[in-house]
Design a protein around this motif. Structure first.
Motif: not given
Lengths: 150, 141
Positions: A53-58, A113, A138-140, A146
């Motif tokens: 899953p993608k997240a900005q706050a990673t 995800r 865990g995210t990227r 985006n």
């Protein structure tokens, strides 16, 4: 002969440039070597194929590698802990002894995800039952393009 | 005489020519075996089993994640709801935090909703700077 004898400076200069200086090669190699020796961690478990899953706050997890336990949740719905396929209802039993040994333990949930949330919820409930409450999803890192800032 | 001279020159230096070879050999070994740390994610602390506590309704904002990815926002006591996209969560949370720094973001996710939508909302809430977050599943408790 007269030419060479008269222009000794020229011949000396050409002798200096005709060789590649290799004395610093070992230094460069050792520098790189030390870098890789320091940054290397040996892989303990097999990687599972998941779509992150993608997240900005990673954020980077600020814990030593030995204090992190990965729980993989694949798209097919299999849970893997330390290369073992663990049924959902036995996650707590699996984690409890590991947590008892190391109170610093951080659980990193590495879930695909596209899995339904109910599976992830089961994992977090099991972790709560085991007492291991420090969890990282865990995210990227997502590209900022985006999502426009408001 | 020339023979003696040559032999002397050979023996009085430490041979360093192979040093680079040794270093590169080790270097290649570490290059191939290295795995970089990729422990990245969204940290959260789950409530301990027995320590679930009641919170004043005015200090809660609910984000109800629907299976289709939309998010229903419900503030504490009020029955009013507002349906938004996951992208808007960050902005809403920022406003709420500005109005009430003690606010708790309760993310309630539908069991059928994909994990990524929950992460999307959690990301928005984290991005807004909230650190009091509760994760729940819709239809539980």
């Amino acid at each position: 002969m007269g030419l060479r004898g008269g222009q000794g400076g020229f011949s000396r200069k050409s002798r200096a440039s005709s060789e590649i200086p290799t004395s610093s090669l070992a230094d460069i190699a050792f520098l790189l070597l030390i870098f890789f020796m320091v940054t290397t961690t040996f892989r303990k478990e097999k990687k599972r194929e998941i779509d992150w899953p993608k997240a900005q706050a990673t954020k980077k997890v600020d814990t030593k590698r030995k204090n992190i336990l990965h729980i993989w949740l694949t798209r097919a719905g299999n849970v893997w802990i330390n290369d073992q396929d663990v049924p959902f209802d036995q996650i707590a039993d699996m984690v409890r002894p590991i947590y008892a040994e190391n109170r610093q333990l951080v659980i990193e949930v590495r879930a695909d995800r596209d899995v339904p949330y109910s599976m992830v919820n089961t994992i977090t409930k099991q972790l709560q039952a085991a007492g291991a409450v420090r969890v990282v999803f865990g995210t990227r890192l997502a590209q900022r393009v985006n999502r426009p800032r408001r | 005489m020339p023979l003696l001279q040559r032999r002397e020159r050979v023996s009085d230096e430490i041979p360093t020519a192979s040093l680079a070879d040794i270093a590169f050999l080790l270097l290649i070994f570490f290059l191939t075996t290295t795995v970089f740390n990729e422990e990245r994610g969204l940290p959260i602390v789950l409530p301990e089993k027995s320590k679930e506590q009641a919170v004043a309704a005015k200090n809660i904002i609910f984000f109800l994640v629907q299976p289709d990815g939309r998010v229903v926002v419900k503030r504490g006591q009020s029955e009013e709801t507002q349906t938004v996209t996951a992208e808007q969560v960050s902005g809403i949370m920022r406003q709420e935090l500005a109005a009430n720094p003690n606010i708790i973001a309760a993310i309630k996710t539908d069991p059928k909703a994909p994990y990524r939508d929950m992460i999307h909302v959690l990301d928005g809430v984290k991005d807004a700077g909230a650190d009091r977050i509760s994760l729940q599943m819709l239809g539980e408790d």
